[in-house]
Design a protein around this motif. Structure first.
Motif, PDB file in Angstrom:
ATOM      1  N   ASN A   1      -8.967   5.848  -1.229  1.00  0.00           N
ATOM      2  CA  ASN A   1      -8.622   6.900  -0.279  1.00  0.00           C
ATOM      3  C   ASN A   1      -7.857   8.004  -1.011  1.00  0.00           C
ATOM      4  O   ASN A   1      -6.689   7.868  -1.334  1.00  0.00           O
ATOM      5  CB  ASN A   1      -7.757   6.282   0.834  1.00  0.00           C
TER       6      ASN A   1
ATOM      7  N   GLY B   1       0.842   4.762   3.069  1.00  0.00           N
ATOM      8  CA  GLY B   1       1.649   5.008   4.254  1.00  0.00           C
ATOM      9  C   GLY B   1       2.009   3.737   5.010  1.00  0.00           C
ATOM     10  O   GLY B   1       3.152   3.509   5.361  1.00  0.00           O
TER      11      GLY B   1
ATOM     12  N   GLY C   1      -3.596   5.682  14.206  1.00  0.00           N
ATOM     13  CA  GLY C   1      -2.302   5.939  13.605  1.00  0.00           C
ATOM     14  C   GLY C   1      -1.831   7.375  13.756  1.00  0.00           C
ATOM     15  O   GLY C   1      -0.627   7.628  13.809  1.00  0.00           O
TER      16      GLY C   1
ATOM     17  N   VAL D   1     -10.065  -0.647   1.547  1.00  0.00           N
ATOM     18  CA  VAL D   1      -9.594   0.717   1.308  1.00  0.00           C
ATOM     19  C   VAL D   1      -8.178   0.675   0.745  1.00  0.00           C
ATOM     20  O   VAL D   1      -7.297   0.040   1.317  1.00  0.00           O
ATOM     21  CB  VAL D   1      -9.583   1.537   2.620  1.00  0.00           C
TER      22      VAL D   1
ATOM     23  N   PHE E   1      -7.223  15.940   8.372  1.00  0.00           N
ATOM     24  CA  PHE E   1      -6.149  14.974   8.194  1.00  0.00           C
ATOM     25  C   PHE E   1      -6.568  13.595   8.701  1.00  0.00           C
ATOM     26  O   PHE E   1      -6.306  12.575   8.066  1.00  0.00           O
ATOM     27  CB  PHE E   1      -4.903  15.476   8.933  1.00  0.00           C
ATOM     28  N   VAL E   2      -7.249  13.557   9.843  1.00  0.00           N
ATOM     29  CA  VAL E   2      -7.573  12.274  10.460  1.00  0.00           C
ATOM     30  C   VAL E   2      -8.547  11.474   9.589  1.00  0.00           C
ATOM     31  O   VAL E   2      -8.594  10.255   9.658  1.00  0.00           O
ATOM     32  CB  VAL E   2      -8.127  12.469  11.895  1.00  0.00           C
TER      33      VAL E   2
ATOM     34  N   ASN F   1      -5.131   3.232  -1.380  1.00  0.00           N
ATOM     35  CA  ASN F   1      -4.689   4.565  -1.744  1.00  0.00           C
ATOM     36  C   ASN F   1      -4.700   4.742  -3.276  1.00  0.00           C
ATOM     37  O   ASN F   1      -4.625   3.776  -4.027  1.00  0.00           O
ATOM     38  CB  ASN F   1      -3.263   4.722  -1.168  1.00  0.00           C
TER      39      ASN F   1
ATOM     40  N   GLY G   1       0.811  -1.219   0.000  1.00  0.00           N
ATOM     41  CA  GLY G   1       0.000   0.000   0.000  1.00  0.00           C
ATOM     42  C   GLY G   1       0.840   1.263   0.000  1.00  0.00           C
ATOM     43  O   GLY G   1       1.793   1.387   0.760  1.00  0.00           O
TER      44      GLY G   1
ATOM     45  N   LYS H   1      -4.559  -7.999   1.276  1.00  0.00           N
ATOM     46  CA  LYS H   1      -5.728  -7.231   1.713  1.00  0.00           C
ATOM     47  C   LYS H   1      -6.952  -7.621   0.890  1.00  0.00           C
ATOM     48  O   LYS H   1      -8.034  -7.848   1.419  1.00  0.00           O
ATOM     49  CB  LYS H   1      -5.424  -5.737   1.541  1.00  0.00           C
TER      50      LYS H   1
ATOM     51  N   ASP I   1      -7.774  11.182   0.237  1.00  0.00           N
ATOM     52  CA  ASP I   1      -7.874  12.283   1.200  1.00  0.00           C
ATOM     53  C   ASP I   1      -6.605  13.134   1.204  1.00  0.00           C
ATOM     54  O   ASP I   1      -6.660  14.355   1.321  1.00  0.00           O
ATOM     55  CB  ASP I   1      -8.142  11.732   2.604  1.00  0.00           C
TER      56      ASP I   1
HETATM   57  C1  LIG Z   1      -3.775   9.946  10.467  1.00  0.00           C
HETATM   58  C2  LIG Z   1      -3.761   9.116   9.232  1.00  0.00           C
HETATM   59  C3  LIG Z   1      -3.930   9.721   7.992  1.00  0.00           C
HETATM   60  C4  LIG Z   1      -3.926   8.974   6.833  1.00  0.00           C
HETATM   61  N1  LIG Z   1      -4.088   9.612   5.649  1.00  0.00           N
HETATM   62  C5  LIG Z   1      -4.099   8.886   4.509  1.00  0.00           C
HETATM   63  C6  LIG Z   1      -4.280   9.530   3.258  1.00  0.00           C
HETATM   64  O1  LIG Z   1      -4.405  10.748   3.176  1.00  0.00           O
HETATM   65  N2  LIG Z   1      -4.300   8.774   2.139  1.00  0.00           N
HETATM   66  C7  LIG Z   1      -4.150   7.419   2.188  1.00  0.00           C
HETATM   67  O2  LIG Z   1      -4.209   6.776   1.156  1.00  0.00           O
HETATM   68  N3  LIG Z   1      -3.968   6.785   3.359  1.00  0.00           N
HETATM   69  C8  LIG Z   1      -3.944   7.483   4.520  1.00  0.00           C
HETATM   70  N4  LIG Z   1      -3.773   6.824   5.699  1.00  0.00           N
HETATM   71  C9  LIG Z   1      -3.642   5.351   5.692  1.00  0.00           C
HETATM   72  C10 LIG Z   1      -5.020   4.693   5.650  1.00  0.00           C
HETATM   73  O3  LIG Z   1      -5.483   4.497   6.955  1.00  0.00           O
HETATM   74  C11 LIG Z   1      -4.971   3.341   4.982  1.00  0.00           C
HETATM   75  O4  LIG Z   1      -3.992   2.591   5.601  1.00  0.00           O
HETATM   76  C12 LIG Z   1      -4.659   3.390   3.506  1.00  0.00           C
HETATM   77  O5  LIG Z   1      -5.564   4.208   2.829  1.00  0.00           O
HETATM   78  C13 LIG Z   1      -4.693   2.005   2.936  1.00  0.00           C
HETATM   79  O6  LIG Z   1      -4.384   2.017   1.565  1.00  0.00           O
HETATM   80  P1  LIG Z   1      -3.061   1.319   1.006  1.00  0.00           P
HETATM   81  O7  LIG Z   1      -2.985  -0.065   1.608  1.00  0.00           O
HETATM   82  O8  LIG Z   1      -3.291   1.274  -0.449  1.00  0.00           O
HETATM   83  O9  LIG Z   1      -1.927   2.151   1.410  1.00  0.00           O
HETATM   84  C14 LIG Z   1      -3.754   7.581   6.905  1.00  0.00           C
HETATM   85  C15 LIG Z   1      -3.570   6.971   8.138  1.00  0.00           C
HETATM   86  C16 LIG Z   1      -3.563   7.710   9.287  1.00  0.00           C
HETATM   87  C17 LIG Z   1      -3.363   7.032  10.590  1.00  0.00           C
END
Ligand SMILES: Cc1cc2nc3c(=O)[nH]c(=O)nc-3n(C[C@H](O)[C@H](O)[C@H](O)COP(=O)(O)O)c2cc1C
Ligand code: SF4
Ligand code: SF4
Lengths: 132, 597
Positions: free
Chosen positions: B194, B169, B502, B320, B282-283, B322, B166, B177, B196
């Motif tokens: 996601n 992050g 997180g 979910v 952000f959260v 990214n 992923g 997944k 965001d």
């Molecule tokens: C405070 C916080 C902010 C996050 N912001 C983002 C974000 O902006 N975009 C994102 O893709 N994942 C963000 N994440 C991670 C998501 O919780 C999630 O792990 C992710 O979207 C999974 O997608 P991936 O497996 O493709 O990375 C954030 C996590 C935390 C704890």
């Protein structure tokens, strides 16, 4: 619009698009035209790419130069926005950075018409998935 | 009107400049003129080619010849042979160490190109508002293949074997997944994107959505098919109007072609996508908070388990991912997992997009194979530090990450190495800092962000981060003590261990990593009451050197708070308790008598 119903449909469509048949049917041959791409993501637009695109279209039209001007996404050179890529028929594309409205006009009068390269050329230093 | 027959492009990057590219330019101009060729050959200085170790680089157009390690005295030969006789100067071409072949054309010198664009393959290349351009570049082929094969598990296996993790992050393996979500039976499941993207300085996901929205749409449909979801949701912040607009156009075009909707490719598979807007907290990027926000509740995280794959949107199994994670999927299907997993390091496959920002020459978006070093990113792709200053640190991982110092410049970048170094990959923000950055202030900046963005649900994060921030403020104000440094460490550990989500679990990272890597700088603030970088205003002291001061009174008259006293023609003095550190006196003094301590 016609729906794409199978992998075969999609393949046919892709081949048509790639060989530019569609464009040729409309009377234009894209390979023989100058192709101009303006990077228009948030970063480009914020630094004036829209105006630059208008100027390019106007200047080219005014002079009857056969060219297609299209928008594209961020090329990644945010430090040098607005960025414009010009591809002349049979040549490698060249990316120009820092294309302000004044330079947009010069891009047409100097590079496109007169083959004189402007300052601010950005060497493309990435590989695409086709090369790899 | 004369037009140019040849163009000579000469690298004007810092590295090539250092090895006399200026002289090469001069020689070209002079010799072309002497040969009467200045109207036929144009000499142009360009940005960095990104191949500094073989510089100076000279490229000749239109035949794309790429000369390396060119010396000023080689210019004559290039003009005589190449320009006049049309023969390439063999000895200046790159020699492939494997085949001993001379390579003339930079197109066939892939190795020198540090960047590889997979997720960004179409950004800056196609018109994002025209689905035909996407299709012409193999768009929707992966979806067609997957649906034709009609074996979700086989596709999941491909993603698993590719090693894709992923990009949001956390770095969780994407195939795994999907497998988990596919196994949880339900009447309805959801595939969620996601978008965001809340890290300060990050804009990778925005660029992908603005430059290549179809790649994400196609991948969501593939993922939906694999886990058994017929509905896709994109959660995007309302502050991204252009990305939203382009997504809407793209979804509309995909529907018109029947690539979204009912019975896609006549396979019996239905899939459609809706867009949901976030308010820019952000959260809400945290996946459980994101799901609650989409459901219309407050954007607050909840404890995991249950994971979204068990109980997600509307309590249904959800997956979910990214934006950038999705953008990789179609390429993996089209080019095979073997291809993808051949790129990168042992445990981190493929590439990563970074947004370079801060004190670096080429601010922008880059995509590099995992395993590249920070040095290559900063000096060869990024063009080095602005204004020739010295590198001090690079911040990765945003508010959850840390600062890496010079000693990590040669560490290969991947998930595990960055974690081991006390930072993290994060979503891809990379902020480069030079010697004028104060690391205590940097930590304070991130904590200020976290305090602002904490949702307030759990105590360690809500109150703990506030205390961290206050302590950092105390230190930058010059009131810190050695005990405060211990307090920062202990409190950080407690917050990490006890916060609910997180955000809180990682928010102390900027503090810990700066304490670990720049302890001396903290000490200077608390013990000597000095800010070595000269950034902390409260720690600056303007003093008058009595040996240089001639008592001209210029500074005393300029001081807005009347802090400077002294008799005419006698050394003046600054009353520190009154001084507001505006620096006016420093600029006024013509005798170099005012010093900053
Ligand atoms: C405070 C916080 C902010 C996050 N912001 C983002 C974000 O902006 N975009 C994102 O893709 N994942 C963000 N994440 C991670 C998501 O919780 C999630 O792990 C992710 O979207 C999974 O997608 P991936 O497996 O493709 O990375 C954030 C996590 C935390 C704890
Ligand atoms: S760690 Fe912070 S953001 Fe996360 S739930 Fe607790 S208070 Fe909210
Ligand atoms: S301006 Fe300089 S020289 Fe003049 S009184 Fe102030 S410190 Fe002394």
């Amino acid at each position: 619009m016609e729906k794409i119903k199978s992998l075969a449909d999609l393949k046919k469509k892709r081949e048509d698009l790639q060989s530019g048949i569609k464009l040729r049917e409309q009377g234009d041959n894209i390979e023989e035209m100058i192709q101009v791409k303006v990077a228009m993501a948030t970063c480009g637009i914020a630094s004036g790419a829209k105006q630059v695109m208008d100027i390019l279209i106007n200047e080219l039209n005014k002079r009857n130069i056969p060219a297609v001007v299209t928008q594209t996404g961020c090329m990644g050179y945010c430090y040098a926005e607005p960025t414009v890529e010009v591809k002349k028929p049979g040549q490698e594309p060249i990316v120009f950075g820092y294309v302000t409205p004044e330079k947009a006009e010069e891009l047409v009068t100097k590079y496109i018409i007169n083959n004189e390269i402007l300052e601010g050329v950005i060497p493309v230093n990435y590989e695409s998935i086709e090369d790899k | 009107m004369a037009t140019y027959k040849y163009h000579v492009l000469i690298c004007g990057g810092t590295g090539c400049r250092a090895s006399q590219s200026n002289k090469i330019i001069d020689n070209f101009k002079r010799l072309l003129k002497e040969n009467g060729l200045e109207k036929e050959v144009q000499v142009v200085e360009t940005g960095c080619f990104g191949f500094c170790e073989k510089g100076p680089i000279v490229k000749i157009l239109p035949d794309n010849t790429f000369y390396i390690e060119v010396k000023p005295e080689d210019v004559e030969e290039i003009i005589n042979e190449h320009v006049i006789k049309g023969r390439k100067v063999q000895r200046l071409l790159y020699v492939d160490p494997k085949t001993s072949e001379h390579k003339a054309d930079s197109k066939h010198m892939g190795f020198y190109k540090k960047q590889l664009r997979i997720a960004l393959r179409n950004a800056g290349f196609i018109n994002p508002e025209n689905i035909d351009e996407y299709i012409a570049r193999d768009g929707y082929k992966a979806l067609a293949t997957v649906l034709e094969q009609n074996d979700p598990q086989a596709t999941i296996d491909i993603i698993k074997k590719s090693g894709l993790r992923g990009r949001g992050g956390g770095g969780f393996p994407t195939g795994l997944k999907w497998e988990i979500a596919s196994k949880n039976a339900a009447d309805q499941k959801y595939m969620i994107c996601n978008a965001d993207e809340g890290d300060p300085g990050a804009f990778m996901d925005r660029s992908i959505l603005e430059g290549d929205p179809h790649s994400v749409i196609e991948a969501m449909a593939i993922g939906g098919f694999c886990i058994g979801a017929t509905k896709g949701l994109i959660y995007i912040r309302a502050e991204y109007p252009l990305a939203i607009e382009r997504l809407k156009v793209a979804i509309g075009q995909a529907r018109e072609y029947g690539l979204l909707g009912k019975n896609i490719f006549e396979s019996g598979f239905d899939f459609d996508i809706d867009i949901r807007y976030g308010a820019g907290a952000f959260v809400c990027g945290e996946e459980t908070a994101l799901i609650h926000s989409m459901e219309g509740f407050r954007g607050e995280p909840t404890f995991k388990p249950p994971f979204p794959a068990q109980e997600g949107y509307l309590k249904k199994p959800s997956n979910v991912n990214n934006v950038e994670t999705f953008a990789n999927i179609p390429v993996i299907i089209n080019k095979g997992w073997e291809w993808f997993s051949s790129i990168g390091t042992e445990k981190s496959k493929g590439t990563k997009v970074f947004a370079l920002a801060g004190q670096i020459n080429n601010v922008g978006l880059i995509e590099v194979p995992m395993g590249i070093t920070l040095r290559e990113v900063i000096y060869e792709i990024g063009g080095g530090i602005k204004n020739g200053k010295k590198f001090k640190a690079v911040q990765t991982g945003g508010p959850s990450g840390g600062c890496l110092t010079e000693k990590f410049l040669d560490t290969p970048i991947d998930y595990d190495n960055l974690l081991a170094a006390g930072s993290m990959m994060g979503s891809g923000g990379m902020i480069i800092m030079d010697e004028t950055s104060c690391m205590v202030s940097v930590a304070k900046f991130y904590l200020e962000f976290t305090v602002e963005e904490s949702c307030g649900k759990c105590t360690p994060c809500r109150i703990g981060n506030k205390r961290l921030y206050e302590t950092l403020e105390k230190i930058t104000n010059g009131n810190g003590t050695l005990e405060d440094l211990d307090l920062l460490r202990n409190l950080s550990t407690v917050i990490k261990d006890t916060a609910l989500c997180g955000l809180g679990q990682t928010s102390p990272n900027p503090v810990l990593s700066t304490i670990d890597n720049f302890y001396d700088e903290y000490l200077a603030h608390v013990v000597d009451k000095k800010c070595p970088a000269g950034q902390c205003k409260a720690l600056k002291r303007y003093v008058i050197d009595p040996d240089n001061c001639i008592g001209c009174t210029a500074c005393a008259r300029a001081c807005p708070v009347g802090a400077i006293k002294g008799e005419k023609k006698l050394p003046h003095e600054i009353t520190q308790s009154l001084c507001i550190k505006c620096g006016t006196c420093y600029e006024k003094c013509k005798f170099n008598a005012i010093k900053i301590q």
